[in-house]
Design a protein around this motif. Structure first.
Motif, short mmCIF file in Angstrom:
data_model
loop_
_atom_site.label_atom_id
_atom_site.label_comp_id
_atom_site.label_asym_id
_atom_site.label_seq_id
_atom_site.Cartn_x
_atom_site.Cartn_y
_atom_site.Cartn_z
N UNK A 111 0.82 -1.21 0.00
CA UNK A 111 0.00 0.00 0.00
C UNK A 111 0.86 1.27 0.00
N UNK A 112 0.37 2.29 -0.70
CA UNK A 112 1.07 3.58 -0.70
C UNK A 112 1.12 4.19 0.69
N UNK A 113 0.17 3.80 1.55
CA UNK A 113 0.16 4.34 2.91
C UNK A 113 1.42 3.97 3.68
N UNK A 114 1.95 2.79 3.41
CA UNK A 114 3.16 2.37 4.11
C UNK A 114 4.30 3.33 3.82
N UNK A 115 4.47 3.70 2.56
CA UNK A 115 5.56 4.59 2.17
C UNK A 115 5.36 6.00 2.72
N UNK A 116 4.11 6.36 2.97
CA UNK A 116 3.81 7.70 3.47
C UNK A 116 3.91 7.80 4.98
N UNK A 117 3.52 6.72 5.68
CA UNK A 117 3.33 6.81 7.13
C UNK A 117 4.42 6.17 7.97
N UNK B 262 18.74 -14.91 -0.99
CA UNK B 262 19.96 -14.85 -1.79
C UNK B 262 19.75 -13.94 -3.01
N UNK B 263 20.71 -13.06 -3.24
CA UNK B 263 20.74 -12.16 -4.40
C UNK B 263 19.71 -11.04 -4.32
N UNK B 264 19.00 -10.91 -3.20
CA UNK B 264 18.12 -9.75 -3.00
C UNK B 264 18.93 -8.71 -2.23
N UNK B 265 19.37 -7.66 -2.93
CA UNK B 265 20.28 -6.69 -2.31
C UNK B 265 19.67 -5.30 -2.15
N UNK B 266 20.49 -4.39 -1.64
CA UNK B 266 20.03 -3.02 -1.40
C UNK B 266 19.53 -2.35 -2.67
N UNK B 267 20.22 -2.60 -3.77
CA UNK B 267 19.83 -1.94 -5.02
C UNK B 267 18.42 -2.33 -5.43
N UNK B 268 18.02 -3.56 -5.15
CA UNK B 268 16.68 -4.02 -5.52
C UNK B 268 15.62 -3.43 -4.58
N UNK B 269 15.97 -3.33 -3.29
CA UNK B 269 15.04 -2.73 -2.33
C UNK B 269 14.83 -1.25 -2.67
N UNK C 117 11.65 3.30 -4.70
CA UNK C 117 11.65 4.46 -5.59
C UNK C 117 10.38 4.55 -6.43
N UNK C 118 9.67 3.42 -6.57
CA UNK C 118 8.43 3.43 -7.35
C UNK C 118 7.27 4.08 -6.61
N UNK C 119 7.38 4.18 -5.27
CA UNK C 119 6.29 4.77 -4.49
C UNK C 119 6.09 6.22 -4.91
N UNK C 120 4.88 6.54 -5.29
CA UNK C 120 4.57 7.91 -5.69
C UNK C 120 4.97 8.25 -7.11
N UNK C 121 5.55 7.30 -7.83
CA UNK C 121 5.95 7.57 -9.21
C UNK C 121 4.74 7.44 -10.13
N UNK C 122 4.91 7.77 -11.42
CA UNK C 122 3.79 7.72 -12.34
C UNK C 122 3.28 6.30 -12.50
N UNK C 123 1.98 6.20 -12.73
CA UNK C 123 1.34 4.90 -12.87
C UNK C 123 1.95 4.11 -14.03
N UNK C 124 2.23 2.83 -13.75
CA UNK C 124 2.76 1.95 -14.78
C UNK C 124 4.27 1.86 -14.82
#
Length: 586
Positions: free
Chosen positions: A266-272, A294-301, A306-313
């Motif tokens: 939810x977008x609320x998580x990124x806001x609150x 394994x192989x899930x790193x900072x760059x992926x997080x 970074x997608x939160x609040x970005x344009x749809x799609x």
């Protein structure tokens, strides 16, 4: 080599016994399998456990893994362990693997391949002897090496605290004694051990830390460097446990698992919420989809956040075939395939998540009452969501409002392609199934005993309706009971009413097509279905799965959302078409 009875009771053994008791590593009646390589650490572990087994009331077994790497030296070590166990009367298993071949076949480093095969052999033997605990010989210096090694590789708190006293069936009784204490105790008791010649090769990263970095830190910075690094590891572990619990709670509130392959954040998580907890929650979601950390790193997080609040799609491609997409502020995570298939088949899971309720929620549990609103629901009987009750059955959800949300979830999105070309004609008095939704239509005559017509349900006198059932029988009811329904304000969004005489053409139930539109105003103004979906912020991946009541290109009802204006009930309406959409009954 001294026999069992010649090993001296000492402060060293009492220290290890206290560690075992403090962490409940071994209880009376337990079975313990000790991994014994023949080196100083594992021989020490073996001899201490052998000394304590009668006192503490547990059974001891040993296992040695031959890696087929060091030739005659490896053969020597295996024979040494066999004789050691024989002398002490301890059952022993010797396993031999071609580790270099396994590493090459599976594209692993030799170190990683050896570790995997050892763990496999340990677990197999432990199960054979009867759910035994597995004792490993890691000690304080190993903890310090691991902290430096993982820190240099960019690890977070989890990597700084990876060696724990107890984890699942694995125990580490020597974790709070140092290498120098182990060598001193073995020397004091005249206990022999083998030396691995590869340990002197600083080309291996861990050997480089062991042979060069730690001695330099100890001599040149602080003689208690090893101890301090271990203290950091302990504190990091405590912090990791606390923050993991915070992330799980955050996941429960803001994450919605649509299926095994799909999660919404939810977008609320990124806001609150705190950005650090948000990042850990995003990682938790990714790891649960991937089946491994394994192989899930900072760059992926960071890419997900970074997608939160970005344009749809807007999208980001991630490991294991996972795609993150911005969907009107929310983040959709979906796994479309990738190398994680192998990890799932091999039973690998993300520790603390894959076997937890977080992952099992896909089987039917829905969002918390206080949680965010999402456009997808899983199979369940009845759940509460914001803005109304949601009745869910067979993947179909209706919100109790006229413009409610309808979602038909398909666990495998590939099946949608075969569904999109389907359509079915609407037939009066006959229920039809369409994509898991039952559609039933009937015609109702509006009769006025006093010579008047229907007036939107606002008249003071209640008037009867002639309602034609399936068998043609008439049923008289008060029109006042249907006033809200006829005025287009249905309390049950699964049923809609239309002025039958204003419909010009054949009615069909189908999915969207190019050119579809809604009449959005009584004066005839129109809006394309695509624009309507955009205005309502319907996620793109759900639009092709929403059934429509259509007359040519005109959409009379976006089922579960809204109806058009062209065929609404109004003054002068004589015949009412009632259409009910309901889920397929189990």
């Amino acid at each position: 080599m001294p026999s069992f009875y010649e090993v001296k009771e000492s402060m060293f053994i009492r220290k290890i016994e206290e560690t075992i008791r403090e962490y409940n590593m071994i209880l009376a009646g337990d079975k313990v399998v000790a991994g014994v390589s023949g080196g100083a650490d594992s021989v020490c572990l073996f001899c201490v456990l052998d000394k304590l087994r009668e006192k503490m009331g547990f059974s001891l077994y040993a296992i040695h893994v031959h890696h087929s790497i060091r030739g005659e030296e490896a053969d020597r070590d295996a024979e040494f362990v066999r004789k050691l166990c024989e002398e002490h009367g301890i059952p022993c298993r010797i396993c031999k693997y071609d580790v270099p071949a396994f590493a090459a076949e599976n594209r692993l480093s030799v170190e990683e391949a050896g570790r995997m095969l050892r763990r496999e052999a340990f677990a197999e033997y432990a199960n054979e002897v009867g759910h035994a605990k597995i004792a490993l010989a890691h000690h304080r210096n190993d903890v310090a090496e691991t902290v430096l090694f993982n820190l240099a590789r960019g690890s977070g708190l989890a990597g700084l605290s990876s060696l724990k006293p107890v984890r699942e069936s694995y125990i580490r009784p020597l974790l709070f004694v140092g290498r120098e204490e182990i060598i001193g105790w073995l020397s004091e008791n005249n206990i022999r051990f083998c030396t691995d010649s590869t340990n002197a090769d600083s080309a291996y990263s861990r050997n480089f830390i062991r042979n060069r970095i730690l001695p330099e830190l100890t001599e040149g910075v602080n003689r208690q460097s090893v101890r301090h690094l271990c203290e950091v590891s302990t504190e990091a572990g405590e912090a990791e446990e606390f923050l993991t619990e915070c992330a799980k709670k955050c996941f429960n509130i803001y994450a919605k698992r649509i299926s095994r392959e799909e999660i919404f954040l939810s977008c609320r998580m990124f806001q609150d919420e705190n950005p650090y907890i948000v990042a850990r929650t995003a990682k938790l979601a990714l790891c649960s989809l991937a089946g491994t950390a394994k192989d899930i790193g900072r760059v992926h997080i960071k890419a997900v956040c970074a997608l939160a609040g970005s344009e749809n799609g807007k999208r980001a491609d991630l490991p294991y075939g996972i795609c993150a997409e911005s969907v009107y502020g929310d983040i959709r995570l979906v796994r479309t395939g990738g190398k994680d298939e192998e990890s799932r088949e091999n039973g690998q899971t993300f520790h603390g998540c894959a076997d937890s309720a977080l992952v099992k929620r896909w089987e039917g549990e829905t969002a918390r009452k206080s949680g965010p609103t999402f456009h997808g629901f899983t199979d369940s009987a009845l759940v509460k969501q914001q803005e109304g009750d949601v009745s869910v059955k067979s993947g179909l959800a209706f919100r109790n409002r006229a413009d409610g949300v309808f979602v038909k979830h398909r666990e495998d999105a590939m099946h949608q392609e075969s569904q999109l070309s389907k359509e079915t004609a609407l037939e009066l008095g006959r229920a039809k199934m369409f994509g898991g939704v039952q559609i039933f239509a009937e015609l109702q005559d509006v009769c006025d005993e006093y010579g008047g017509n229907y007036d939107d349900g606002r008249a003071s006198n209640a008037r009867p309706i002639e309602k034609m059932g399936k068998n043609g029988a008439c049923k008289r009811e008060s029109i006042g009971e249907f006033a809200d329904t006829y005025s287009g304000k249905a309390q049950n969004s699964c049923t809609k009413k239309f002025d039958y005489d204003r419909i010009n053409g054949m009615l069909k139930i189908r999915y969207r097509m190019a050119g579809d539109y809604l009449v959005i105003h009584p004066d005839g103004r129109k809006k394309s279905l695509s624009d309507y979906f955009t205005d309502r912020k319907v996620p793109r991946h759900l639009r092709d799965a929403i059934p429509l009541l259509a007359c040519g290109s005109e959409i009379l009802w976006v089922i579960g959302y809204r109806t058009g204006e062209s065929c609404r009930i109004r003054e002068g309406t004589r015949r009412v078409l009632s259409v009910t959409a309901s889920s397929e009954m189990a």
